[in-house]
Design a protein around this motif. Structure first.
Motif, PDB file in Angstrom:
ATOM      1  N   GLY A 123     -29.905  -2.282  33.726  1.00  0.00           N
ATOM      2  CA  GLY A 123     -29.060  -3.459  33.571  1.00  0.00           C
ATOM      3  C   GLY A 123     -28.017  -3.273  32.476  1.00  0.00           C
ATOM      4  N   LEU A 124     -28.439  -2.691  31.340  1.00  0.00           N
ATOM      5  CA  LEU A 124     -27.489  -2.401  30.262  1.00  0.00           C
ATOM      6  C   LEU A 124     -26.439  -1.392  30.735  1.00  0.00           C
ATOM      7  CD1 LEU A 124     -29.379  -2.010  26.844  1.00  0.00           C
ATOM      8  CD2 LEU A 124     -27.845  -3.831  27.565  1.00  0.00           C
ATOM      9  N   ASP A 125     -26.898  -0.350  31.416  1.00  0.00           N
ATOM     10  CA  ASP A 125     -26.014   0.704  31.903  1.00  0.00           C
ATOM     11  C   ASP A 125     -24.947   0.125  32.834  1.00  0.00           C
ATOM     12  OD1 ASP A 125     -25.152   3.298  31.986  1.00  0.00           O
ATOM     13  OD2 ASP A 125     -26.886   4.102  33.044  1.00  0.00           O
ATOM     14  N   GLN A 126     -25.383  -0.696  33.792  1.00  0.00           N
ATOM     15  CA  GLN A 126     -24.445  -1.293  34.736  1.00  0.00           C
ATOM     16  C   GLN A 126     -23.553  -2.320  34.048  1.00  0.00           C
ATOM     17  OE1 GLN A 126     -24.094  -0.296  38.048  1.00  0.00           O
ATOM     18  NE2 GLN A 126     -22.206  -1.501  37.777  1.00  0.00           N
TER      19      GLN A 126
ATOM     20  N   ILE B  10     -40.478  -1.536  22.868  1.00  0.00           N
ATOM     21  CA  ILE B  10     -39.838  -2.770  22.378  1.00  0.00           C
ATOM     22  C   ILE B  10     -38.377  -2.771  22.825  1.00  0.00           C
ATOM     23  CG2 ILE B  10     -39.146  -4.053  20.318  1.00  0.00           C
ATOM     24  CD1 ILE B  10     -41.667  -3.017  18.952  1.00  0.00           C
ATOM     25  N   ILE B  11     -38.026  -3.707  23.699  1.00  0.00           N
ATOM     26  CA  ILE B  11     -36.686  -3.690  24.280  1.00  0.00           C
ATOM     27  C   ILE B  11     -35.607  -3.954  23.226  1.00  0.00           C
ATOM     28  CG2 ILE B  11     -37.473  -4.297  26.594  1.00  0.00           C
ATOM     29  CD1 ILE B  11     -36.636  -7.156  26.093  1.00  0.00           C
ATOM     30  N   GLY B  12     -35.943  -4.694  22.188  1.00  0.00           N
ATOM     31  CA  GLY B  12     -34.978  -4.924  21.119  1.00  0.00           C
ATOM     32  C   GLY B  12     -34.587  -3.630  20.421  1.00  0.00           C
ATOM     33  N   TYR B  13     -35.554  -2.724  20.237  1.00  0.00           N
ATOM     34  CA  TYR B  13     -35.255  -1.420  19.647  1.00  0.00           C
ATOM     35  C   TYR B  13     -34.367  -0.600  20.576  1.00  0.00           C
ATOM     36  CZ  TYR B  13     -38.885  -2.059  16.032  1.00  0.00           C
ATOM     37  OH  TYR B  13     -39.634  -2.512  14.968  1.00  0.00           O
ATOM     38  N   ALA B  14     -34.679  -0.631  21.886  1.00  0.00           N
ATOM     39  CA  ALA B  14     -33.885   0.125  22.854  1.00  0.00           C
ATOM     40  C   ALA B  14     -32.448  -0.404  22.905  1.00  0.00           C
ATOM     41  CB  ALA B  14     -34.526   0.049  24.235  1.00  0.00           C
ATOM     42  N   HIS B  15     -32.291  -1.711  22.818  1.00  0.00           N
ATOM     43  CA  HIS B  15     -30.956  -2.304  22.813  1.00  0.00           C
ATOM     44  C   HIS B  15     -30.173  -1.819  21.598  1.00  0.00           C
ATOM     45  CE1 HIS B  15     -27.813  -5.394  22.514  1.00  0.00           C
ATOM     46  NE2 HIS B  15     -28.019  -5.630  23.794  1.00  0.00           N
TER      47      HIS B  15
END
Length: 315
Positions: free
Chosen positions: A230-233, A263-268
């Motif tokens: 989703g971030l990539d797109q 942890i998605i916040g870290y990935a973001h």
């Protein structure tokens, strides 16, 4: 002498041009719409059940609350924003007029919950007045706005400011008066330090857990890869980069999940940091090396010196 459009287009990018371009693209990245992850749906659904149950109760009847105690970065605030947006959309209202009011407590300030509510409602004099007057104004504006639920984010900051007991009692008063159901959100390790308040705790219903995500669990893998894809797109759709960077490919997604502890916040944060480097050099995609270096910076930022950088070890 006025430069033609063609001359402006051919002029080499100077430092000001570069910073403006990078800032514009980073702002676009931050504005990418919330990615609707199934992992967050359970919490969103439970909060909405709380809201809709309240709407079916008699005016003035005691409402229930919910205390969401989860690690930082797993998606609490994202779930809150998702509910704010979806309820506004269903009501045909702009997000800023949503029947779900999101109130954030800042770490460095000492304000009453009523002041924080007034600020969230857009009152320019949210910090002016005696406590009882602040309460009366807040209740009046909540009714005028037809607020159906209040979500208090970063509630854990009240622990650091020594205001926890006062804020907990205010929430109890809101619930007892039947003004609206209240959801409080905070990190589990700090929420556990809240003072004992049986009357507050009795009014809190169960909140589902939403993370961290674990690679090896099929549903968690779907959520993790979906978030990265989703971030990539979103980066492409916002015209930040011309093509996708393959963030959600299985091997890279697995390495990022391990490196970021699910942890998605870290990935973001890692993706934003890597994207900044790509934009600074005028690159066309986020490379694995960009991500590996950003993971290292993440570890320094959060002092995670024992964590293994799985992205750096990808073959």
């Amino acid at each position: 002498m006025t430069m033609t459009a063609a001359a402006v287009a051919e002029r080499p990018e100077d430092q000001h041009d570069q910073t403006m371009r990078v800032a514009r693209h980073l702002a676009a990245f931050k504005n990418i719409e919330t990615i609707p992850l199934p992992a967050l749906n359970g919490l969103v659904k439970q909060m909405d059940i709380l809201r809709q149950t309240s709407l079916l109760q008699a005016p003035g009847a005691q409402r229930d609350g919910m205390c969401v105690r989860l690690p930082s970065g797993v998606g609490k605030s994202t779930a809150a924003r998702t509910l704010v947006q979806s309820v506004a959309r269903r009501a045909g209202l702009p997000v800023e007029q949503s029947p779900v009011l999101l109130v954030t407590l800042d770490i460095e300030e000492t304000v009453s919950l009523w002041s924080a509510v007034l600020r969230a409602l857009g009152d320019p004099y949210w910090d002016v007045g005696y406590p009882k007057n602040l309460m009366k104004r807040a209740i009046k504006l909540l009714a005028k706005r037809r607020v159906e639920m209040i979500i208090v984010d970063e509630f854990n900051h009240s622990v650091d400011r020594g205001q926890a007991r006062l804020l907990m009692n205010t929430i109890k008063e809101i619930l007892n008066a039947g003004i609206a159901p209240v959801v409080v959100m905070g990190t589990d390790e700090e929420i556990e330090r809240l003072p004992k308040n049986n009357a507050f705790e009795r009014r809190m219903v169960h909140a589902p857990r939403i993370g961290p995500l674990e690679w090896g669990k099929p549903t968690d893998e779907v959520n993790w890869r979906g978030f990265l894809q989703g971030l990539d797109q979103g980066i492409v759709d916002a015209n930040i980069l011309a093509a996708r960077s393959g963030l959600g490919t299985k091997k890279l997604a697995e390495a990022l999940c391990e490196a970021c502890g699910g942890i998605i916040g870290y990935a973001h944060w890692v993706v934003q940091d890597a994207l900044t480097e790509v934009l600074m050099r005028g690159g066309t995609s986020i490379e694995r090396l960009d991500l590996a270096l950003s993971v290292n910076r993440l570890y320094v930022k959060f002092e995670l010196f024992e964590q293994v950088n799985a992205v750096a070890h990808l073959s």
